[in-house]
Design a protein around this motif. Structure first.
Motif, PDB file in Angstrom:
ATOM      1  N   ASP A 138      -2.071  -4.013   3.550  1.00 19.31           N
ATOM      2  CA  ASP A 138      -3.394  -3.531   3.943  1.00 19.31           C
ATOM      3  C   ASP A 138      -3.948  -4.463   5.023  1.00 19.31           C
ATOM      4  O   ASP A 138      -4.039  -5.675   4.815  1.00 19.31           O
ATOM      5  CB  ASP A 138      -4.308  -3.547   2.716  1.00 19.31           C
ATOM      6  CG  ASP A 138      -5.702  -3.046   3.017  1.00 19.31           C
ATOM      7  OD1 ASP A 138      -6.350  -3.584   3.950  1.00 19.31           O
ATOM      8  OD2 ASP A 138      -6.153  -2.130   2.318  1.00 19.31           O
ATOM      9  N   LYS A 172      -6.935  -5.079   6.057  1.00 18.14           N
ATOM     10  CA  LYS A 172      -8.106  -5.847   5.618  1.00 18.14           C
ATOM     11  C   LYS A 172      -7.673  -7.032   4.758  1.00 18.14           C
ATOM     12  O   LYS A 172      -8.220  -8.132   4.879  1.00 18.14           O
ATOM     13  CB  LYS A 172      -9.072  -4.951   4.842  1.00 18.14           C
ATOM     14  CG  LYS A 172      -9.794  -3.951   5.702  1.00 18.14           C
ATOM     15  CD  LYS A 172     -10.721  -3.091   4.873  1.00 18.14           C
ATOM     16  CE  LYS A 172     -11.330  -2.001   5.735  1.00 18.14           C
ATOM     17  NZ  LYS A 172     -12.119  -1.063   4.947  1.00 18.14           N
ATOM     18  N   GLU A 173      -6.700  -6.794   3.897  1.00 20.13           N
ATOM     19  CA  GLU A 173      -6.185  -7.867   3.041  1.00 20.13           C
ATOM     20  C   GLU A 173      -5.489  -8.928   3.896  1.00 20.13           C
ATOM     21  O   GLU A 173      -5.664 -10.132   3.667  1.00 20.13           O
ATOM     22  CB  GLU A 173      -5.217  -7.258   2.011  1.00 20.13           C
ATOM     23  CG  GLU A 173      -4.909  -8.151   0.845  1.00 20.13           C
ATOM     24  CD  GLU A 173      -4.041  -7.469  -0.194  1.00 20.13           C
ATOM     25  OE1 GLU A 173      -4.003  -7.998  -1.315  1.00 20.13           O
ATOM     26  OE2 GLU A 173      -3.374  -6.439   0.095  1.00 20.13           O
ATOM     27  N   GLN A 174      -4.714  -8.489   4.884  1.00 22.93           N
ATOM     28  CA  GLN A 174      -4.050  -9.424   5.801  1.00 22.93           C
ATOM     29  C   GLN A 174      -5.081 -10.274   6.545  1.00 22.93           C
ATOM     30  O   GLN A 174      -4.912 -11.489   6.668  1.00 22.93           O
ATOM     31  CB  GLN A 174      -3.202  -8.666   6.830  1.00 22.93           C
ATOM     32  CG  GLN A 174      -1.882  -8.191   6.317  1.00 22.93           C
ATOM     33  CD  GLN A 174      -1.134  -7.473   7.429  1.00 22.93           C
ATOM     34  OE1 GLN A 174      -1.459  -6.343   7.767  1.00 22.93           O
ATOM     35  NE2 GLN A 174      -0.162  -8.137   7.993  1.00 22.93           N
ATOM     36  N   THR A 176       0.813  -1.219   0.000  1.00 25.88           N
ATOM     37  CA  THR A 176       0.000   0.000   0.000  1.00 25.88           C
ATOM     38  C   THR A 176       0.848   1.271   0.000  1.00 25.88           C
ATOM     39  O   THR A 176       0.352   2.325  -0.383  1.00 25.88           O
ATOM     40  CB  THR A 176      -0.971   0.020   1.194  1.00 25.88           C
ATOM     41  OG1 THR A 176      -0.229  -0.032   2.407  1.00 25.88           O
ATOM     42  CG2 THR A 176      -1.947  -1.140   1.119  1.00 25.88           C
ATOM     43  N   ASP A 177       2.122   1.163   0.405  1.00 24.35           N
ATOM     44  CA  ASP A 177       3.006   2.333   0.375  1.00 24.35           C
ATOM     45  C   ASP A 177       3.590   2.585  -1.009  1.00 24.35           C
ATOM     46  O   ASP A 177       4.152   3.662  -1.248  1.00 24.35           O
ATOM     47  CB  ASP A 177       4.144   2.190   1.393  1.00 24.35           C
ATOM     48  CG  ASP A 177       3.691   2.446   2.815  1.00 24.35           C
ATOM     49  OD1 ASP A 177       2.531   2.875   3.007  1.00 24.35           O
ATOM     50  OD2 ASP A 177       4.489   2.212   3.741  1.00 24.35           O
TER      51      ASP A 177
END
Length: 132
Positions: A54, A56-58, A44-45
């Motif tokens: 992210d 939520k993805e994790q 995301t960076d």
């Protein structure tokens, strides 16, 4: 020791190459050190010097691992321009207990993948066995 099937090892390298010049990142799942699943994650960076997954993805990946009866064995990321060794930031942010940290370097003529255990700032190399 991590045991990684050749196909998953190749996919990890392909992910690093596809995301270059930013750092690729993801999670390796399996049982008792034997990797059987790879989950590509978005950095995301969007940085070539560090990564952030992210949450939520994790969470979705952890849920998928549980549903499949697997554990998170490793967090992986790439170093597009530096060797396969943890940076100071990698060491500082290694906060997940009991997992390996796998780094795929694209800095040399050939990709170099290494694993480490990082506990309380102490880095120990971990052997990787690539299997068919």
């Amino acid at each position: 020791m991590l045991t990684i099937p050749r196909a998953i090892h190749a996919e990890l390298i392909a992910h690093a190459q596809a995301d270059a010049p930013i750092e690729a990142c993801g999670i390796l799942g399996g049982i008792d050190g034997a990797v059987s699943a790879i989950f590509r994650m978005a950095n995301t960076d969007q940085s070539d010097e560090h990564f952030m997954m992210d949450p939520k993805e994790q969470f979705a990946v952890v849920k998928e691992l549980r549903n499949r009866g697997l554990a998170m064995l490793a967090i992986y990321h790439s170093h597009p321009e530096t060797p396969a060794r943890p940076s100071e930031e990698d060491i500082r942010l290694a906060l997940t207990p009991g997992v390996s940290y796998v780094i795929a370097s694209l800095a040399g003529a050939e990709p170099d993948v290494k694993a480490f255990r990082i506990t309380d700032g102490v880095v120990e190399p971990e052997p990787i066995d690539i299997v068919e």
